[in-house]
Write a protein that holds these residues in place. Structure first.
Motif, mmCIF file in Angstrom:
data_model
loop_
_atom_site.group_PDB
_atom_site.id
_atom_site.type_symbol
_atom_site.label_atom_id
_atom_site.label_comp_id
_atom_site.label_asym_id
_atom_site.label_seq_id
_atom_site.Cartn_x
_atom_site.Cartn_y
_atom_site.Cartn_z
ATOM 1 N N VAL A 440 0.857 -1.190 0.000
ATOM 2 C CA VAL A 440 0.000 0.000 0.000
ATOM 3 C C VAL A 440 0.889 1.235 0.000
ATOM 4 C CG1 VAL A 440 -1.662 1.337 1.360
ATOM 5 C CG2 VAL A 440 -1.963 -1.137 1.090
ATOM 6 N N VAL A 441 0.592 2.174 -0.882
ATOM 7 C CA VAL A 441 1.356 3.418 -0.979
ATOM 8 C C VAL A 441 0.386 4.579 -1.160
ATOM 9 C CG1 VAL A 441 3.396 2.295 -1.975
ATOM 10 C CG2 VAL A 441 1.626 3.196 -3.488
ATOM 11 N N GLY A 442 0.893 5.778 -0.907
ATOM 12 C CA GLY A 442 0.141 6.981 -1.202
ATOM 13 C C GLY A 442 0.447 7.450 -2.609
ATOM 14 N N VAL A 443 -0.587 7.824 -3.361
ATOM 15 C CA VAL A 443 -0.409 8.298 -4.741
ATOM 16 C C VAL A 443 -1.014 9.692 -4.867
ATOM 17 C CG1 VAL A 443 -0.405 5.950 -5.654
ATOM 18 C CG2 VAL A 443 -2.562 7.205 -5.502
ATOM 19 N N GLY A 449 -4.656 15.309 -1.691
ATOM 20 C CA GLY A 449 -3.202 15.384 -1.562
ATOM 21 C C GLY A 449 -2.564 14.047 -1.854
ATOM 22 N N GLU A 450 -2.950 13.045 -1.088
ATOM 23 C CA GLU A 450 -2.564 11.657 -1.336
ATOM 24 C C GLU A 450 -3.804 10.785 -1.239
ATOM 25 O OE1 GLU A 450 1.524 9.976 0.089
ATOM 26 O OE2 GLU A 450 0.792 11.274 1.672
ATOM 27 N N ALA A 451 -3.831 9.717 -2.014
ATOM 28 C CA ALA A 451 -4.886 8.718 -1.911
ATOM 29 C C ALA A 451 -4.260 7.354 -1.686
ATOM 30 C CB ALA A 451 -5.731 8.702 -3.191
ATOM 31 N N VAL A 452 -4.978 6.484 -1.012
ATOM 32 C CA VAL A 452 -4.470 5.159 -0.689
ATOM 33 C C VAL A 452 -4.591 4.256 -1.911
ATOM 34 C CG1 VAL A 452 -4.716 3.144 0.805
ATOM 35 C CG2 VAL A 452 -5.138 5.447 1.725
ATOM 36 N N LYS A 453 -3.471 3.722 -2.345
ATOM 37 C CA LYS A 453 -3.407 2.806 -3.488
ATOM 38 C C LYS A 453 -2.917 1.440 -2.992
ATOM 39 C CE LYS A 453 -3.125 3.178 -7.605
ATOM 40 N NZ LYS A 453 -4.028 2.818 -8.758
ATOM 41 N N ALA A 454 -3.652 0.374 -3.335
ATOM 42 C CA ALA A 454 -3.216 -0.989 -3.035
ATOM 43 C C ALA A 454 -2.711 -1.647 -4.313
ATOM 44 C CB ALA A 454 -4.352 -1.798 -2.440
ATOM 45 N N PRO A 483 -8.505 1.489 0.526
ATOM 46 C CA PRO A 483 -7.880 1.901 -0.737
ATOM 47 C C PRO A 483 -8.887 2.610 -1.640
ATOM 48 C CG PRO A 483 -7.344 -0.387 -0.215
ATOM 49 C CD PRO A 483 -8.410 0.034 0.747
ATOM 50 N N ARG A 484 -8.436 3.691 -2.256
ATOM 51 C CA ARG A 484 -9.275 4.362 -3.254
ATOM 52 C C ARG A 484 -9.193 3.649 -4.596
ATOM 53 N NH1 ARG A 484 -12.717 8.279 -1.036
ATOM 54 N NH2 ARG A 484 -11.730 8.934 0.910
ATOM 55 N N SER A 485 -8.116 2.896 -4.801
ATOM 56 C CA SER A 485 -7.931 2.157 -6.043
ATOM 57 C C SER A 485 -7.033 0.962 -5.771
ATOM 58 C CB SER A 485 -7.324 3.054 -7.127
ATOM 59 O OG SER A 485 -6.066 3.552 -6.715
#
Length: 518
Positions: A440-443, A449-454, A483-485
């Motif tokens: 999981v990272v911030g994109v 600002g940042e969204a949670v990406k898995a 996660p948003r995506s």
């Protein structure tokens, strides 16, 4: 002080007992003592004196173990180089370490040929024989007398320049002193959870130049046998446990995942195992339960790093049992309590201890904590403050001393003003039965600002979809943390030590962004 004397002592007590097994090579204690004496003598014959640096660049092999013992005997400092690194990184490490001798194998001769010019390296010894770069290892030892070597060292003399894997973008070397390495030996035998003895046989599954090699001297001090895998292969690991009647093993979670994915895992006799230690990265509770079912009640976990000369927190087999049998299930999320002589605190940004349950940074002090980084005074001053090593790991402490890691400071995602911890989201993803591996990272996100990406690797044959995974997380997390995506991929990048490389994953999404959060 001299750490090599313990090999000499064990060789006197049990000369014919096996000390090292690696592929077809099997060395007794008498042979390990003899070969390490010859190599120590040969290195001193090259003009090396106490404190000089010697680098190694090779995949796992018995000669790497002999080299480590020889350097201890000769009072030299080892600069181990991960065999997966490229010529540019190898050249950087050779320059940084000021190594005068490089020992390498045939597979890395070309890398050595490119990397050594312009460094302090004067002699290249070939583990697989002589080459145009220098003499052969075996030929050198055959022409050298096996006289005992025991150079007296001071506790603050450098023993190992332990280079990080480079996950921060820059290779730096933690200076492990002879005092640090002696503390490592002590903590390996102080606890019943980590101690082995004569007749015990421990598998070292990863590169023995780094974390997987940390138990070596404790094994030799106690009279056990080190079984070094030439390379990682899940099927061969299980076959080795069965064939060698291994009693102990050290692995990283990625290795456990590959073993659990084998259809034939239950076809092997693993009854000889008394302890399987995992560490170097988090493992989800679901995977821990699956490993407990496969291997039996033998799991334990260590937390530490190069700057702490191996583990400083430990979750015992008994802790695992209590969690798995329902007495204290939260313990499966813990990395344990302080081990041996290490002192561990959770502190705020000012260095003051936080209350139990609050999130702060893990800091450590003790005889196993290194004095700093080689040739990095600014980084040393930033990381080692008031006697404490600041790990960069965020955690909370329970009132009974158990520590629960939340995330790396640099991996924390700030979305809409909320702090979201990647490890927390990953642990939920790993509860899904069809998820093999996840990061999981911030994109970048214009609104938040940042969204949670898995980024997820499905299990073989599994059919996963983005919406289903997001909803799975939403049912188990605060909705702002889901996660948003989700990107489904066939594999995740790993750094040379086997850890998921979040930095490389994050770079894919931040490349070209005008503002970077990290």
């Amino acid at each position: 002080m001299n750490l090599g004397r313990y090999i000499r002592r064990t060789a006197a007590h049990q000369p014919d007992a096996e000390a090292v097994v690696c592929g077809p090579v099997r060395l007794t204690y008498a042979e390990l003592d003899d070969l390490s004496n010859r190599l120590a003598t040969a290195l001193r014959g090259l003009g090396l004196i106490r404190g000089d640096r010697v680098a190694t660049l090779a995949a796992n092999r018995a000669e790497l173990v002999v080299t480590e013992v020889a350097l201890y005997k000769a009072g030299l400092a080892r600069a181990p180089i991960n065999a997966r690194l490229g010529a540019t990184e190898v050249a950087h490490m050779l320059r940084e370490s000021d190594a005068r001798v490089l020992l390498t194998d045939a597979a890395h001769l070309e890398t050595a040929r490119v990397a050594a010019p312009g460094t302090a390296v004067k002699t290249v010894l070939g583990y697989d024989g002589p080459s145009e770069l220098g003499p052969g290892y075996a030929e050198t030892l055959d022409g050298t007398a096996a006289e005992p070597v025991e150079v007296d060292c001071a506790p603050d003399d450098a023993a190992v320049l332990h280079f990080t894997s480079g996950s921060t973008g820059k290779l730096k070397a933690a200076v492990q002193t002879y005092g640090n390495r002696l503390a490592l030996l002590r903590k390996s035998v102080m606890s019943a959870d980590t101690r082995i003895g004569p007749g015990c046989r421990q598998i070292l599954a990863g590169p023995v130049t780094h974390a997987s090699g940390m138990p070596l001297m404790g094994i030799f001090f106690a009279g056990g046998c080190a079984i070094v895998l030439p390379r990682w292969d899940a099927e061969e690991f299980l076959a080795t446990v069965e064939r060698e009647r291994a009693t102990h093993a050290f692995v990283v979670p990625t290795m456990v995942n590959t073993v659990l994915a084998l259809p034939s895992a239950r076809d092997h006799d693993l009854s000889s195992l008394r302890q399987l230690v995992y560490g170097a990265a988090p493992m989800s509770p679901q995977r821990i339960r699956e490993a407990w079912e496969l291997f039996g009640p033998v799991l334990s976990q260590g937390y530490g790093c190069g700057e702490t000369t191996s583990g400083v927190l430990f979750l015992s087999t008994e802790d695992h049992r209590r969690a798995i049998e329902g007495e204290d299930e939260e313990l499966l999320l813990s990395c344990g309590r302080p081990l041996a002589e290490a002192e561990v605190r959770i502190v705020d940004d000012a260095g003051a201890p936080v209350a139990d349950g609050e999130i702060g940074e893990i800091v450590v002090r003790g005889p196993d904590v290194v004095p700093g980084y080689h040739n990095e005074p600014d980084l040393t001053a930033e990381t080692f403050r008031d006697g404490w090593f600041h790990t960069g790991d965020l955690a909370r402490r329970r009132s009974d001393g158990y520590v629960f890691i939340v995330d790396r400071k640099k991996d924390m995602i700030i979305s809409g003003g909320f702090n979201i911890y990647a490890v927390e989201v990953e642990s939920v993803l790993h509860q899904h039965p069809d998820v093999f591996e996840a990061a999981v990272v911030g994109v970048p996100d214009e609104r938040w600002g940042e969204a949670v990406k898995a980024v997820v690797v499905p299990r073989d044959g599994a059919a996963l979809d983005e919406a289903g995974l997001i909803e799975f997380c939403a049912e188990r997390l605060a909705r702002m943390k889901k996660p948003r995506s989700v990107d489904l991929v066939t594999a995740l990048p790993h750094n040379p030590n086997g850890k998921i490389d979040r930095r490389a994953i994050r770079e894919r999404y931040w490349a070209g962004a005008e503002r970077r959060v990290h």
